[in-house]
Design an enzyme around this catalytic site. Structure first.
Site, PDB file in Angstrom:
ATOM      1  N   GLU A  78      58.102  43.991 -23.026  1.00  0.00           N
ATOM      2  CA  GLU A  78      56.699  44.051 -23.849  1.00  0.00           C
ATOM      3  C   GLU A  78      55.761  43.331 -23.421  1.00  0.00           C
ATOM      4  O   GLU A  78      55.825  42.170 -22.689  1.00  0.00           O
ATOM      5  CB  GLU A  78      57.355  43.290 -25.082  1.00  0.00           C
ATOM      6  CG  GLU A  78      58.595  44.025 -26.095  1.00  0.00           C
ATOM      7  CD  GLU A  78      58.048  45.383 -26.586  1.00  0.00           C
ATOM      8  OE1 GLU A  78      56.891  45.656 -26.504  1.00  0.00           O
ATOM      9  OE2 GLU A  78      58.888  46.108 -27.004  1.00  0.00           O
ATOM     10  N   ARG A  88      59.606  46.254 -42.566  1.00  0.00           N
ATOM     11  CA  ARG A  88      60.019  47.318 -43.207  1.00  0.00           C
ATOM     12  C   ARG A  88      61.513  47.132 -43.985  1.00  0.00           C
ATOM     13  O   ARG A  88      61.730  47.885 -44.897  1.00  0.00           O
ATOM     14  CB  ARG A  88      60.312  48.534 -41.978  1.00  0.00           C
ATOM     15  CG  ARG A  88      60.488  50.029 -42.740  1.00  0.00           C
ATOM     16  CD  ARG A  88      60.449  50.866 -41.532  1.00  0.00           C
ATOM     17  NE  ARG A  88      61.463  50.552 -40.320  1.00  0.00           N
ATOM     18  CZ  ARG A  88      62.580  50.731 -40.322  1.00  0.00           C
ATOM     19  NH1 ARG A  88      63.360  51.220 -41.300  1.00  0.00           N
ATOM     20  NH2 ARG A  88      63.259  50.223 -39.269  1.00  0.00           N
ATOM     21  N   CYS A 141      61.464  40.544 -33.742  1.00  0.00           N
ATOM     22  CA  CYS A 141      61.377  40.485 -32.375  1.00  0.00           C
ATOM     23  C   CYS A 141      59.987  40.182 -32.036  1.00  0.00           C
ATOM     24  O   CYS A 141      59.619  39.409 -31.022  1.00  0.00           O
ATOM     25  CB  CYS A 141      61.730  41.574 -31.729  1.00  0.00           C
ATOM     26  SG  CYS A 141      63.467  42.002 -31.785  1.00  0.00           S
ATOM     27  N   HIS A 165      62.971  44.599 -25.012  1.00  0.00           N
ATOM     28  CA  HIS A 165      63.641  45.397 -26.258  1.00  0.00           C
ATOM     29  C   HIS A 165      64.453  46.750 -25.391  1.00  0.00           C
ATOM     30  O   HIS A 165      64.149  47.176 -24.559  1.00  0.00           O
ATOM     31  CB  HIS A 165      62.478  46.454 -27.096  1.00  0.00           C
ATOM     32  CG  HIS A 165      62.143  45.638 -28.160  1.00  0.00           C
ATOM     33  ND1 HIS A 165      60.866  45.502 -28.803  1.00  0.00           N
ATOM     34  CD2 HIS A 165      63.020  45.157 -29.130  1.00  0.00           C
ATOM     35  CE1 HIS A 165      61.041  45.105 -29.858  1.00  0.00           C
ATOM     36  NE2 HIS A 165      62.376  44.819 -30.161  1.00  0.00           N
TER      37      HIS A 165
HETATM   38  N1  PCA Z   1      65.714  43.588 -33.018  1.00  0.00           N
HETATM   39  C1  PCA Z   1      64.811  43.481 -34.199  1.00  0.00           C
HETATM   40  C2  PCA Z   1      65.094  42.070 -34.533  1.00  0.00           C
HETATM   41  C3  PCA Z   1      66.396  41.540 -33.850  1.00  0.00           C
HETATM   42  C4  PCA Z   1      66.341  42.720 -32.985  1.00  0.00           C
HETATM   43  O1  PCA Z   1      67.765  42.442 -32.136  1.00  0.00           O
HETATM   44  C5  PCA Z   1      63.461  43.748 -33.927  1.00  0.00           C
HETATM   45  O2  PCA Z   1      63.232  44.661 -33.102  1.00  0.00           O
HETATM   46  O3  PCA Z   1      62.439  43.219 -34.385  1.00  0.00           O
END
Ligand code: PCA
Length: 213
Positions: A78, A88, A141, A165
């Site tokens: 990111e 959501r 996240c 991610h």
């Molecule tokens: N993914 C979520 C929060 C925790 C995770 O592993 C997100 O993309 O916000």
């Protein structure tokens, strides 16, 4: 040099979170970098506090937080965390903030300070699908990427930080039908490449990774 790498606990009714699975498989030493890991709760209220405590305890030079982004096809580093919480689904405390800032008087956004393009290039060279992402969403996240960079900004110690991610793992995709997935060992290998690349360089490379959308 020390790196703190965090995963998240399962959320949204899932039994596993690939981020904590991958983080638990990391080598304890990557080159000269000592790796310390932690698992953060998928909670708007608690995650940043747990991260802050881990940072103060470990005193890392590099912090990489990792989270699941079901549906993504690549390891996504990111670029930016934004000052918005817009959930959501409820988090693990059943809280669902809508259009609430992460920090009331904070800047609109923070950029990650790891060399994200160099890391993406290194992962691809190792045969892993990887990309620069320009949105970490608006769930926990994004909250933790924004909070991490906010902690770093005011912390007395100097450190660099970023957020990865990751896709579902095959056992999740097998239940979902049609969803893309990546093996945990490949995700762990990608994380190790990010740590090694970030430890080796402070400046990024200048390559086109932009997207139309
Ligand atoms: N993914 C979520 C929060 C925790 C995770 O592993 C997100 O993309 O916000």
């Amino acid at each position: 040099m020390k790196a703190l790498v965090t995963g998240f606990d399962p959320f949204g009714g899932d039994k596993v979170n690939p981020s904590s699975l991958a983080v638990s498989r990391l080598k304890k030493k990557i080159g000269k970098v000592t790796v310390v890991t932690a698992v953060l709760p998928t909670s708007y209220a608690k995650s940043a506090r747990v991260l802050r405590e881990a940072i103060d305890k470990v005193r890392p030079d590099i912090v990489l937080c990792v989270g699941q982004a079901g549906g993504r096809t690549e390891l996504c580093l990111e670029r930016v965390g934004i000052n918005v919480q817009d959930a959501r689904i409820p988090d693990n405390d059943r809280k669902q903030p809508i259009d609430v800032p992460v920090r009331t008087d904070g800047p609109a956004a923070y950029f990650a300070t790891l060399p994200i393009k160099a890391c993406v290039a290194a992962m691809r060279k190792a045969g892993l699908p990887a990309a620069v992402s320009n949105t970490a969403g608006t769930f926990v996240c994004n909250h933790i990427l924004y909070s991490l960079m906010d902690i770093i900004e005011s912390h007395p110690a100097r450190m660099r930080g970023g957020f990865l991610h990751i896709p579902y793992v095959p056992e999740q995709a097998a239940r979902l039908g049609g969803a893309p997935s990546m093996a945990v060992d490949d995700i762990a290998r990608g994380i190790e490449i990010i740590i090694a690349t970030s430890a080796a360089r402070t400046t990024d490379i200048h390559t086109a990774e932009g997207r139309i959308s």
